[in-house]
Design a protein around this motif. Structure first.
Motif, PDB file in Angstrom:
ATOM      1  N   ASP A   1      -5.235 -33.174 -74.613  1.00 24.52           N
ATOM      2  CA  ASP A   1      -4.195 -34.043 -74.069  1.00 24.52           C
ATOM      3  C   ASP A   1      -3.499 -34.837 -75.163  1.00 24.52           C
ATOM      4  OD1 ASP A   1      -4.576 -33.172 -71.505  1.00 24.52           O
ATOM      5  OD2 ASP A   1      -5.677 -34.950 -70.835  1.00 24.52           O
ATOM      6  N   ALA A   2      -4.270 -35.398 -76.084  1.00 27.05           N
ATOM      7  CA  ALA A   2      -3.689 -36.207 -77.155  1.00 27.05           C
ATOM      8  C   ALA A   2      -2.779 -35.375 -78.050  1.00 27.05           C
ATOM      9  CB  ALA A   2      -4.790 -36.861 -77.975  1.00 27.05           C
ATOM     10  N   LEU A   3      -3.154 -34.133 -78.290  1.00 21.88           N
ATOM     11  CA  LEU A   3      -2.364 -33.254 -79.154  1.00 21.88           C
ATOM     12  C   LEU A   3      -1.300 -32.469 -78.388  1.00 21.88           C
ATOM     13  CD1 LEU A   3      -5.086 -31.722 -81.506  1.00 21.88           C
ATOM     14  CD2 LEU A   3      -3.637 -33.720 -81.886  1.00 21.88           C
ATOM     15  N   GLU A   4      -1.353 -32.582 -77.057  1.00 27.81           N
ATOM     16  CA  GLU A   4      -0.470 -31.784 -76.206  1.00 27.81           C
ATOM     17  C   GLU A   4      -0.572 -30.309 -76.584  1.00 27.81           C
ATOM     18  OE1 GLU A   4       3.440 -33.544 -76.411  1.00 27.81           O
ATOM     19  OE2 GLU A   4       2.711 -35.442 -75.592  1.00 27.81           O
ATOM     20  N   SER A   5      -1.819 -29.863 -76.659  1.00 26.49           N
ATOM     21  CA  SER A   5      -2.118 -28.499 -77.080  1.00 26.49           C
ATOM     22  C   SER A   5      -3.079 -27.861 -76.084  1.00 26.49           C
ATOM     23  CB  SER A   5      -2.736 -28.532 -78.477  1.00 26.49           C
ATOM     24  OG  SER A   5      -2.889 -27.233 -78.982  1.00 26.49           O
ATOM     25  N   ASN A   6      -3.176 -26.537 -76.137  1.00 26.95           N
ATOM     26  CA  ASN A   6      -4.061 -25.853 -75.201  1.00 26.95           C
ATOM     27  C   ASN A   6      -5.502 -25.829 -75.720  1.00 26.95           C
ATOM     28  OD1 ASN A   6      -4.565 -23.358 -76.751  1.00 26.95           O
ATOM     29  ND2 ASN A   6      -2.377 -22.995 -76.418  1.00 26.95           N
ATOM     30  N   GLN A   7      -6.411 -25.579 -74.807  1.00 25.73           N
ATOM     31  CA  GLN A   7      -7.835 -25.617 -75.132  1.00 25.73           C
ATOM     32  C   GLN A   7      -8.229 -24.530 -76.133  1.00 25.73           C
ATOM     33  OE1 GLN A   7     -10.457 -25.921 -71.801  1.00 25.73           O
ATOM     34  NE2 GLN A   7     -12.294 -25.846 -73.062  1.00 25.73           N
ATOM     35  N   THR A   8      -7.607 -23.382 -76.073  1.00 32.89           N
ATOM     36  CA  THR A   8      -7.948 -22.301 -77.003  1.00 32.89           C
ATOM     37  C   THR A   8      -7.656 -22.713 -78.440  1.00 32.89           C
ATOM     38  OG1 THR A   8      -7.477 -20.649 -75.309  1.00 32.89           O
ATOM     39  CG2 THR A   8      -7.504 -19.888 -77.594  1.00 32.89           C
TER      40      THR A   8
ATOM     41  N   LEU B   1     -14.297 -38.092 -78.912  1.00 35.44           N
ATOM     42  CA  LEU B   1     -13.508 -37.568 -77.797  1.00 35.44           C
ATOM     43  C   LEU B   1     -14.055 -36.233 -77.316  1.00 35.44           C
ATOM     44  CD1 LEU B   1      -9.959 -38.152 -79.315  1.00 35.44           C
ATOM     45  CD2 LEU B   1     -10.978 -39.463 -77.443  1.00 35.44           C
ATOM     46  N   CYS B   2     -13.861 -35.961 -76.025  1.00 31.11           N
ATOM     47  CA  CYS B   2     -14.196 -34.633 -75.509  1.00 31.11           C
ATOM     48  C   CYS B   2     -13.022 -33.705 -75.777  1.00 31.11           C
ATOM     49  CB  CYS B   2     -14.538 -34.698 -74.023  1.00 31.11           C
ATOM     50  SG  CYS B   2     -13.126 -34.971 -72.948  1.00 31.11           S
ATOM     51  N   VAL B   3     -13.252 -32.424 -75.609  1.00 33.49           N
ATOM     52  CA  VAL B   3     -12.224 -31.420 -75.889  1.00 33.49           C
ATOM     53  C   VAL B   3     -10.978 -31.671 -75.043  1.00 33.49           C
ATOM     54  CG1 VAL B   3     -11.686 -28.957 -75.861  1.00 33.49           C
ATOM     55  CG2 VAL B   3     -13.945 -29.712 -76.567  1.00 33.49           C
ATOM     56  N   CYS B   4     -11.163 -32.016 -73.778  1.00 31.26           N
ATOM     57  CA  CYS B   4     -10.016 -32.266 -72.898  1.00 31.26           C
ATOM     58  C   CYS B   4      -9.159 -33.412 -73.420  1.00 31.26           C
ATOM     59  CB  CYS B   4     -10.495 -32.599 -71.479  1.00 31.26           C
ATOM     60  SG  CYS B   4     -11.413 -31.269 -70.707  1.00 31.26           S
TER      61      CYS B   4
ATOM     62  N   ARG C   1     -18.701 -34.042 -76.378  1.00 28.10           N
ATOM     63  CA  ARG C   1     -17.997 -35.149 -77.028  1.00 28.10           C
ATOM     64  C   ARG C   1     -18.102 -34.963 -78.540  1.00 28.10           C
ATOM     65  NH1 ARG C   1     -15.733 -39.508 -75.398  1.00 28.10           N
ATOM     66  NH2 ARG C   1     -16.596 -39.436 -73.313  1.00 28.10           N
ATOM     67  N   TYR C   2     -16.945 -34.897 -79.180  1.00 27.97           N
ATOM     68  CA  TYR C   2     -16.868 -34.649 -80.625  1.00 27.97           C
ATOM     69  C   TYR C   2     -16.758 -35.936 -81.410  1.00 27.97           C
ATOM     70  CZ  TYR C   2     -16.613 -29.655 -80.180  1.00 27.97           C
ATOM     71  OH  TYR C   2     -16.928 -28.349 -79.932  1.00 27.97           O
ATOM     72  N   SER C   3     -17.333 -35.896 -82.616  1.00 29.62           N
ATOM     73  CA  SER C   3     -17.236 -37.011 -83.561  1.00 29.62           C
ATOM     74  C   SER C   3     -17.243 -36.435 -84.973  1.00 29.62           C
ATOM     75  CB  SER C   3     -18.415 -37.976 -83.381  1.00 29.62           C
ATOM     76  OG  SER C   3     -19.638 -37.322 -83.638  1.00 29.62           O
ATOM     77  N   LEU C   4     -16.831 -37.260 -85.924  1.00 24.97           N
ATOM     78  CA  LEU C   4     -16.909 -36.856 -87.323  1.00 24.97           C
ATOM     79  C   LEU C   4     -18.369 -36.860 -87.741  1.00 24.97           C
ATOM     80  CD1 LEU C   4     -13.924 -38.944 -88.751  1.00 24.97           C
ATOM     81  CD2 LEU C   4     -13.944 -36.532 -88.101  1.00 24.97           C
TER      82      LEU C   4
END
Length: 124
Positions: free
Chosen positions: A71-78, A64-67, A103-106
């Motif tokens: 969105d999934a966590l309903e959290s801010n980017q910081t 997933l990308c940071v955005c 794009r992040y991955s394990l």
């Protein structure tokens, strides 16, 4: 998760202290070094933050990308970026730039396995 309170009980304690030298010698040969235990302790501390665990759980499903993570966590980017920085610094996640996106991955299957086994354990 069930909490067994044995603080005021002798349950599970040997009534006679007489160690088994053969068993002790066998297990001592298999022990890791103090440095390895210290490193492992630090590694497991990383899993001690709910937001980091949530990020890991998302990344067990797909990259997933940071955005998307925000969105999934309903959290801010910081907040998400700070936790991703810690996960990256400890080699739990990696990212690949795709244009302007990251794009992040394990980093590997071990991280997913640790997460899933821990979750399975608490759900027993």
């Amino acid at each position: 998760m069930e909490n067994n309170n044995l603080e005021n009980s002798n349950e599970g304690v040997c009534e006679v202290f007489d160690s088994h030298e053969d068993a002790v010698n066998r297990v001592k040969k298999r022990m890791s070094s103090e440095e390895e235990y210290a490193e492992l302790s630090e590694f497991f501390k990383i899993f001690g933050n709910p937001t980091r665990l949530k990020i890991i759980s998302l990344l067990t499903v797909e990259d997933l990308c940071v955005c998307d993570i925000c969105d999934a966590l309903e959290s801010n980017q910081t907040t998400v970026s700070n936790q991703l920085r810690i996960l990256r610094a400890n080699n739990l996640v990696k990212y690949q730039k795709e244009g302007k996106m990251a794009r992040y991955s394990l980093t590997d299957l071990h991280i997913e396995m640790i997460y899933k086994v821990g979750l399975e354990h608490i759900l027993e």
